[in-house]
Scaffold this motif. Structure first.
Motif, mmCIF file in Angstrom:
data_model
loop_
_atom_site.group_PDB
_atom_site.id
_atom_site.type_symbol
_atom_site.label_atom_id
_atom_site.label_comp_id
_atom_site.label_asym_id
_atom_site.label_seq_id
_atom_site.Cartn_x
_atom_site.Cartn_y
_atom_site.Cartn_z
ATOM 1 N N SER A 44 0.844 -1.193 0.000
ATOM 2 C CA SER A 44 0.000 0.000 0.000
ATOM 3 C C SER A 44 0.872 1.232 0.000
ATOM 4 C CB SER A 44 -0.850 0.043 1.262
ATOM 5 O OG SER A 44 -2.007 -0.692 1.029
ATOM 6 N N GLN A 45 0.450 2.222 -0.761
ATOM 7 C CA GLN A 45 1.169 3.492 -0.756
ATOM 8 C C GLN A 45 0.116 4.575 -0.759
ATOM 9 O OE1 GLN A 45 3.289 2.946 -4.342
ATOM 10 N NE2 GLN A 45 5.007 1.905 -3.383
ATOM 11 N N HIS A 46 0.527 5.768 -0.421
ATOM 12 C CA HIS A 46 -0.450 6.844 -0.496
ATOM 13 C C HIS A 46 -0.110 7.675 -1.708
ATOM 14 C CE1 HIS A 46 -2.420 5.642 3.088
ATOM 15 N NE2 HIS A 46 -1.239 5.497 3.665
ATOM 16 N N TYR A 47 -1.062 7.753 -2.603
ATOM 17 C CA TYR A 47 -0.815 8.454 -3.852
ATOM 18 C C TYR A 47 -1.385 9.844 -3.787
ATOM 19 C CZ TYR A 47 0.613 4.024 -5.610
ATOM 20 O OH TYR A 47 1.285 2.853 -5.789
ATOM 21 N N GLU A 48 -0.697 10.743 -4.471
ATOM 22 C CA GLU A 48 -1.158 12.124 -4.508
ATOM 23 C C GLU A 48 -2.401 12.231 -5.378
ATOM 24 O OE1 GLU A 48 0.493 14.392 -2.566
ATOM 25 O OE2 GLU A 48 1.411 12.504 -1.995
ATOM 26 N N HIS A 49 -2.348 11.589 -6.561
ATOM 27 C CA HIS A 49 -3.426 11.862 -7.504
ATOM 28 C C HIS A 49 -4.546 10.831 -7.433
ATOM 29 C CE1 HIS A 49 -0.101 9.725 -9.360
ATOM 30 N NE2 HIS A 49 -0.962 9.117 -10.145
ATOM 31 N N GLY A 50 -5.706 11.290 -7.822
ATOM 32 C CA GLY A 50 -6.960 10.570 -7.615
ATOM 33 C C GLY A 50 -7.024 9.196 -8.235
ATOM 34 N N MET A 52 -4.846 6.872 -8.782
ATOM 35 C CA MET A 52 -4.223 5.829 -7.997
ATOM 36 C C MET A 52 -4.985 5.552 -6.700
ATOM 37 S SD MET A 52 -1.844 4.481 -9.587
ATOM 38 C CE MET A 52 -0.114 4.180 -9.618
ATOM 39 N N GLN A 53 -5.538 6.598 -6.108
ATOM 40 C CA GLN A 53 -6.285 6.383 -4.867
ATOM 41 C C GLN A 53 -7.502 5.506 -5.136
ATOM 42 O OE1 GLN A 53 -6.899 10.418 -3.675
ATOM 43 N NE2 GLN A 53 -5.038 10.474 -2.451
ATOM 44 N N THR A 58 -9.837 -0.705 -5.793
ATOM 45 C CA THR A 58 -10.390 -1.673 -6.748
ATOM 46 C C THR A 58 -9.321 -2.465 -7.482
ATOM 47 O OG1 THR A 58 -10.280 -0.018 -8.507
ATOM 48 C CG2 THR A 58 -12.329 -0.150 -7.240
ATOM 49 N N GLY A 59 -8.068 -2.052 -7.368
ATOM 50 C CA GLY A 59 -7.037 -2.604 -8.239
ATOM 51 C C GLY A 59 -7.025 -1.813 -9.541
ATOM 52 N N SER A 60 -5.936 -1.943 -10.282
ATOM 53 C CA SER A 60 -5.817 -1.215 -11.547
ATOM 54 C C SER A 60 -6.800 -1.801 -12.548
ATOM 55 C CB SER A 60 -4.404 -1.386 -12.104
ATOM 56 O OG SER A 60 -4.265 -2.693 -12.642
#
Length: 166
Positions: A44-50, A52-53, A58-60
């Protein structure tokens, strides 16, 4: 995309063990028309842009081979793809006429692999028996054991032994 083929998942962490599982699956299991789905679990990472969040939940989306064989494209997912894995599926696509796809999840590999099985949904999943280092495996328990015990589809664990134990 109508396909009579099965959806076969291979859990990939790009360890030699998961590459071996992928190769074994391609050599022994996939048939023409199958969808060969590389299921990649990232921490898990915290992404800046929407975007990726959203995907963190849901997964890519399912990523086609043309996209995941392009390393610049994969950097946006935080992935540095092993060319060996890409080569194996590229050959499978040509020689066996299978459709390689990739789906990336973020989080606990055990939970996310079960999620992938249900959501994609997979007819079958193939997993190497050692991806994590010994320490992480002790903490997390074996991902492959967990998936075998909890999955809603057949699971094949592709054994990879380092050295020969007598």
């Amino acid at each position: 995309m109508a396909s009579s083929g099965r959806k076969l998942g291979v859990a990939m962490d790009f360890s030699p063990c998961s590459i071996k599982a992928l190769k074994w699956t391609v050599d022994n299991v996939v048939k023409e028309g199958d969808l060969l789905i590389l299921v990649i679990i990232r921490p898990s990472q915290h992404y800046e842009h929407g975007e990726m969040q959203l995907w963190e939940v849901t997964g890519s989306p399912l990523i086609p081979l043309s996209e995941f064989s392009d390393s610049t494209n994969m950097k946006k997912y935080g992935l540095n793809l092993q060319s060996e894995a890409v080569a194996i599926v590229t050959i499978a696509a040509k020689e066996k006429n299978v459709v390689p796809l990739m789906k990336i999840y973020w989080g606990d590999p055990r939970e996310k692999l079960l999620e992938a099985i249900d959501h994609i949904p997979l007819n079958s999943i193939f997993i190497g028996n050692r991806g994590l280092g010994p320490l992480r495996r002790a903490i997390m328990g074996s991902v492959s054991n967990y998936v075998v015990n909890n999955a809603s589809c057949p699971v094949t664990v592709v054994k990879s032994e380092h050295g020969h134990h007598h």
